[in-house]
Design a protein around this motif. Sequence first.
Motif, PDB file in Angstrom:
ATOM      1  N   TYR A 299       0.830  -1.208   0.000  1.00 42.83           N
ATOM      2  CA  TYR A 299       0.000   0.000   0.000  1.00 42.83           C
ATOM      3  C   TYR A 299       0.865   1.259   0.000  1.00 42.83           C
TER       4      TYR A 299
ATOM      5  N   LEU B 129       2.371   1.633  -3.493  1.00 40.76           N
ATOM      6  CA  LEU B 129       1.409   1.867  -4.567  1.00 40.76           C
ATOM      7  C   LEU B 129       0.443   3.020  -4.304  1.00 40.76           C
TER       8      LEU B 129
ATOM      9  N   ALA C 190      -2.507   2.609  -3.290  1.00 41.07           N
ATOM     10  CA  ALA C 190      -3.834   2.124  -3.649  1.00 41.07           C
ATOM     11  C   ALA C 190      -4.088   0.793  -2.958  1.00 41.07           C
TER      12      ALA C 190
ATOM     13  N   THR D 184      -6.698  -1.319  -3.187  1.00 36.59           N
ATOM     14  CA  THR D 184      -7.197  -2.391  -4.047  1.00 36.59           C
ATOM     15  C   THR D 184      -6.051  -2.999  -4.859  1.00 36.59           C
ATOM     16  N   GLU D 185      -5.142  -2.154  -5.341  1.00 42.47           N
ATOM     17  CA  GLU D 185      -4.001  -2.666  -6.089  1.00 42.47           C
ATOM     18  C   GLU D 185      -3.036  -3.408  -5.170  1.00 42.47           C
TER      19      GLU D 185
ATOM     20  N   ASP E 206      -4.331  -6.810  -4.869  1.00 40.78           N
ATOM     21  CA  ASP E 206      -4.013  -7.581  -6.087  1.00 40.78           C
ATOM     22  C   ASP E 206      -2.567  -8.072  -6.055  1.00 40.78           C
ATOM     23  N   VAL E 207      -1.658  -7.203  -5.611  1.00 40.92           N
ATOM     24  CA  VAL E 207      -0.247  -7.578  -5.513  1.00 40.92           C
ATOM     25  C   VAL E 207      -0.075  -8.734  -4.541  1.00 40.92           C
TER      26      VAL E 207
ATOM     27  N   SER F  52       5.151  -4.968  -6.277  1.00 34.50           N
ATOM     28  CA  SER F  52       4.584  -3.623  -6.124  1.00 34.50           C
ATOM     29  C   SER F  52       5.246  -2.645  -7.089  1.00 34.50           C
TER      30      SER F  52
ATOM     31  N   ALA G  48       3.953  -3.177 -10.547  1.00 33.15           N
ATOM     32  CA  ALA G  48       2.610  -2.605 -10.692  1.00 33.15           C
ATOM     33  C   ALA G  48       2.667  -1.091 -10.771  1.00 33.15           C
TER      34      ALA G  48
ATOM     35  N   GLN H 209       1.514   1.417 -14.097  1.00 30.14           N
ATOM     36  CA  GLN H 209       0.432   2.402 -14.063  1.00 30.14           C
ATOM     37  C   GLN H 209       0.926   3.832 -14.277  1.00 30.14           C
TER      38      GLN H 209
ATOM     39  N   LYS I 158     -11.992   4.753  -6.728  1.00 36.93           N
ATOM     40  CA  LYS I 158     -11.215   4.623  -5.500  1.00 36.93           C
ATOM     41  C   LYS I 158     -12.097   4.492  -4.264  1.00 36.93           C
TER      42      LYS I 158
END
Length: 297
Positions: A23, A26, A28, A30-31, A34-35, A66, A69, A73, A285
Amino acid sequence: MNPEHEHAERFTHLRPLLFTIAYEILGAATEADDVLQDSYLRWADVDLSEVQDTKAYLAQLVTRQSLNALRAQARRREEYIGPWLPEPVLLDAADASTDVVLAESVSMAMMVVLETLTPDERAVFVLREVFGFEHAEIASAIGKSTTAVRQISHRAREHVQARRKRFEPVDPKTSLELTAQFFVTASTGDIDGLMSMLAPDVVWTADSDGKVSAARRPVSGADSVARLVVGLIRLGGPDGRAEPAFYNGAPALVLYLGDNLEGVVSVEIVDGKITNFYAMRNPEKLAGVTVSRAIGR
């Protein structure tokens, strides 16, 4: 123990730490989730007899995923409409305040500062300054030499310190009371009353990505911010309501219009005055903001 169960047990035990690393890199939640899912699939194939330090191994794995990702983005961030704010994370205030360093590291103010670092600087700062990993461990995670990591760490620390002055943490109950009182006062339209609770250089920053109505540039100054908030409350009308909560270890208000979630406004308080409002309005978000997540070492 069954190898499959041991993989799951080790990963689950460290999940709060791993989520926090992802977190903070990133910005984020939610991402970050996912990671962690992707990292677990990779972890499940690892021969545990070759893992000497599970915490270091998983931290390095999650850091690499991370960073991949974050770089993927980059273009989406460049095309973003208006300010980009980290995705708010719902935390129990008591949990966050048990660890001042960790609570500060996931505060919205700190997350905003981390956004100004390069991906490598961000990863190094999080692993070194927040979690205390050794330079050699971090070097393995980001694919750099130990010497390079030391230089990156020094540069990132100076960058953060220049933009983020440390201050004594505000009592969660007191800060939430001030936040709630501010919005109660705003509902009366009392501009002078609002300004008495705001720092002179207070800033309102809203993230909408152009998907809903919101200020596309930060609004600065006590008078301007006070009038903005009064205007927003009037716009909401009788169907608008605000519920208190704690996001990123700090007071926040969750905004509703009827049954619809309209936003989360996180508040930063320094020396008894509100210095920053971070208003999350982007529907994408907001999709996961009501999900409580654990953070940890």
